[in-house]
Design a protein around this motif. Sequence first.
Motif, PDB file in Angstrom:
ATOM      1  N   CYS A 119       6.902  -2.763  10.808  1.00 28.89           N
ATOM      2  CA  CYS A 119       5.526  -2.335  11.106  1.00 28.89           C
ATOM      3  C   CYS A 119       5.383  -0.825  10.961  1.00 28.89           C
ATOM      4  CB  CYS A 119       5.135  -2.742  12.525  1.00 28.89           C
ATOM      5  SG  CYS A 119       4.947  -4.497  12.769  1.00 28.89           S
ATOM      6  N   ASN A 120       6.341  -0.083  11.480  1.00 31.83           N
ATOM      7  CA  ASN A 120       6.282   1.377  11.365  1.00 31.83           C
ATOM      8  C   ASN A 120       6.392   1.829   9.909  1.00 31.83           C
ATOM      9  OD1 ASN A 120       5.825   2.286  13.994  1.00 31.83           O
ATOM     10  ND2 ASN A 120       7.964   2.044  14.539  1.00 31.83           N
ATOM     11  N   VAL A 121       7.258   1.189   9.146  1.00 31.91           N
ATOM     12  CA  VAL A 121       7.400   1.551   7.728  1.00 31.91           C
ATOM     13  C   VAL A 121       6.101   1.251   6.978  1.00 31.91           C
ATOM     14  CG1 VAL A 121       8.577   0.922   5.583  1.00 31.91           C
ATOM     15  CG2 VAL A 121       9.900   1.351   7.649  1.00 31.91           C
ATOM     16  N   ILE A 122       5.486   0.109   7.267  1.00 27.08           N
ATOM     17  CA  ILE A 122       4.242  -0.259   6.585  1.00 27.08           C
ATOM     18  C   ILE A 122       3.142   0.747   6.890  1.00 27.08           C
ATOM     19  CG2 ILE A 122       2.366  -1.947   6.529  1.00 27.08           C
ATOM     20  CD1 ILE A 122       4.485  -4.130   6.876  1.00 27.08           C
ATOM     21  N   ILE A 123       2.910   1.042   8.166  1.00 29.31           N
ATOM     22  CA  ILE A 123       1.799   1.924   8.522  1.00 29.31           C
ATOM     23  C   ILE A 123       2.053   3.353   8.038  1.00 29.31           C
ATOM     24  CG2 ILE A 123       2.508   2.545  10.873  1.00 29.31           C
ATOM     25  CD1 ILE A 123      -1.045   1.638   9.841  1.00 29.31           C
ATOM     26  N   LEU A 124       3.290   3.812   8.125  1.00 28.16           N
ATOM     27  CA  LEU A 124       3.594   5.156   7.628  1.00 28.16           C
ATOM     28  C   LEU A 124       3.433   5.233   6.112  1.00 28.16           C
ATOM     29  CD1 LEU A 124       6.645   6.084   9.858  1.00 28.16           C
ATOM     30  CD2 LEU A 124       4.435   7.250   9.808  1.00 28.16           C
ATOM     31  N   SER A 125       3.871   4.193   5.410  1.00 23.84           N
ATOM     32  CA  SER A 125       3.726   4.213   3.945  1.00 23.84           C
ATOM     33  C   SER A 125       2.254   4.173   3.547  1.00 23.84           C
ATOM     34  CB  SER A 125       4.497   3.059   3.317  1.00 23.84           C
ATOM     35  OG  SER A 125       3.912   1.824   3.638  1.00 23.84           O
ATOM     36  N   LEU A 126       1.441   3.396   4.255  1.00 27.17           N
ATOM     37  CA  LEU A 126       0.010   3.364   3.959  1.00 27.17           C
ATOM     38  C   LEU A 126      -0.630   4.723   4.218  1.00 27.17           C
ATOM     39  CD1 LEU A 126      -0.991  -0.132   5.384  1.00 27.17           C
ATOM     40  CD2 LEU A 126      -0.899   0.542   2.989  1.00 27.17           C
ATOM     41  N   ASN A 127      -0.184   5.411   5.281  1.00 29.38           N
ATOM     42  CA  ASN A 127      -0.730   6.741   5.577  1.00 29.38           C
ATOM     43  C   ASN A 127      -0.400   7.754   4.494  1.00 29.38           C
ATOM     44  OD1 ASN A 127      -1.984   6.055   7.940  1.00 29.38           O
ATOM     45  ND2 ASN A 127      -0.292   6.647   9.246  1.00 29.38           N
ATOM     46  N   PHE A 128       0.735   7.579   3.834  1.00 27.88           N
ATOM     47  CA  PHE A 128       1.125   8.499   2.776  1.00 27.88           C
ATOM     48  C   PHE A 128       0.707   8.016   1.389  1.00 27.88           C
ATOM     49  CE2 PHE A 128       4.014   9.961   6.116  1.00 27.88           C
ATOM     50  CZ  PHE A 128       3.772  11.328   6.038  1.00 27.88           C
ATOM     51  N   GLY A 129      -0.098   6.943   1.349  1.00 25.73           N
ATOM     52  CA  GLY A 129      -0.643   6.475   0.081  1.00 25.73           C
ATOM     53  C   GLY A 129       0.235   5.519  -0.693  1.00 25.73           C
ATOM     54  N   TYR A 130       1.283   5.000  -0.072  1.00 29.08           N
ATOM     55  CA  TYR A 130       2.170   4.045  -0.736  1.00 29.08           C
ATOM     56  C   TYR A 130       1.953   2.671  -0.132  1.00 29.08           C
ATOM     57  CZ  TYR A 130       4.521   8.253  -2.273  1.00 29.08           C
ATOM     58  OH  TYR A 130       4.789   9.465  -2.817  1.00 29.08           O
ATOM     59  N   ASP A 131       1.412   1.781  -0.921  1.00 24.23           N
ATOM     60  CA  ASP A 131       1.175   0.414  -0.463  1.00 24.23           C
ATOM     61  C   ASP A 131       2.370  -0.431  -0.885  1.00 24.23           C
ATOM     62  OD1 ASP A 131       0.090  -1.898   0.454  1.00 24.23           O
ATOM     63  OD2 ASP A 131      -1.571  -1.963  -0.967  1.00 24.23           O
TER      64      ASP A 131
END
Length: 193
Positions: free
Chosen positions: A174-186
Amino acid sequence: MSPKIVDNKGVYKPPKSEIFVYFCMLVLALVFSRQLYVDESFKLYEIIGIKHQDKLHILLHSLKLYAVVNFLNVLMVIAGRMKHSRINPVMGEDHIIIITLNRALTNSIEQGVIFYSSLAYYLFYVFTPSQSHIVQNLALQFVFARLTFLLGYPFALLKLSSFRHFGFLQSMVCNVIILSLNFGYDIFKLTRI
């Protein structure tokens, strides 16, 4: 119970079967994460527009559930203190169960700070209404993961420690997903579902 395998430096070396189980749990956590976003039926709050009030509702409803999980952890610490006659934590020499539950609470708070600060950023700066099911499912998945992690400690007494491992891995996902979305990586292509 079999003895732990350590190398000549005293470092634990897990057997290959244990490494395989951890790998399978990680794959299961990733598959569970991906599948959860396909289902749009389970939502904390219905979002119609892009109002800050709607975004705040998602965040606060998720935090409410997260607070219940942490409160359950606190109650388990209290019960452990009463059972082992360690009512005053200043006296020192806590029982191993109390120490372990305190560590679980500390870990949950640390993971929660990372997740909810990232979720707040995502909601207020990256979010679009078409992604409401992603955000809500991710928030619910995180709460479920922390509950699984917490319940894994008493289950470990029954030799079911994989619950704890699954909960930890799931909250990390969950943390990896939300952090990656915040940095523009889906990374899971979630916004295209």
